[in-house]
Motif scaffolding. Structure first.
Motif, PDB file in Angstrom:
ATOM      1  N   LEU A   1       3.867  -2.592   1.258  1.00  0.00           N
ATOM      2  CA  LEU A   1       3.595  -3.622   1.674  1.00  0.00           C
ATOM      3  C   LEU A   1       3.343  -4.289   0.588  1.00  0.00           C
ATOM      4  O   LEU A   1       2.105  -3.821   0.422  1.00  0.00           O
ATOM      5  CB  LEU A   1       3.279  -4.415   2.318  1.00  0.00           C
TER       6      LEU A   1
ATOM      7  N   VAL B   1       8.637  -5.705   0.451  1.00  0.00           N
ATOM      8  CA  VAL B   1       9.134  -4.348   0.727  1.00  0.00           C
ATOM      9  C   VAL B   1       9.601  -3.760  -0.209  1.00  0.00           C
ATOM     10  O   VAL B   1      10.328  -4.039  -0.518  1.00  0.00           O
ATOM     11  CB  VAL B   1       9.082  -4.577   2.467  1.00  0.00           C
TER      12      VAL B   1
ATOM     13  N   TYR C   1       5.566  -3.486   8.986  1.00  0.00           N
ATOM     14  CA  TYR C   1       5.734  -4.262   7.852  1.00  0.00           C
ATOM     15  C   TYR C   1       5.749  -5.612   8.228  1.00  0.00           C
ATOM     16  O   TYR C   1       4.558  -6.390   7.729  1.00  0.00           O
ATOM     17  CB  TYR C   1       6.949  -4.397   7.248  1.00  0.00           C
TER      18      TYR C   1
END
Length: 69
Positions: free
Chosen positions: A17, A28, A38
């Motif tokens: 990330l 991402v 995430y």
């Protein structure tokens, strides 16, 4: 700047990330199928995931790119 690595040892797979806290934009790279981490980390840092980058084909696991869409 946020740069966080996620490592899935059973597959020797790393994903990332990457985000800019000043704009709130993030990306991402090579997401795992379970995208909850995430999303949680992006929210914690006030980031919106705008892009997903797949660096290569992953024949040994499913990507989370569609879930992040």
């Amino acid at each position: 700047m946020i740069f966080k690595q996620y490592y899935l040892g059973c597959l020797s797979h790393a994903s990332y990330l990457i985000g800019d806290e000043s704009t709130g934009r993030s990306v991402v790279v090579d997401p795992q199928r379970d995208v909850s981490h995430y999303l949680a980390d992006a929210a914690e840092h006030g980031l919106h995931i705008e892009r997903v980058i797949e660096t290569h084909f992953h024949a040994d696991f499913l990507s989370g790119h569609l879930e992040l869409q």
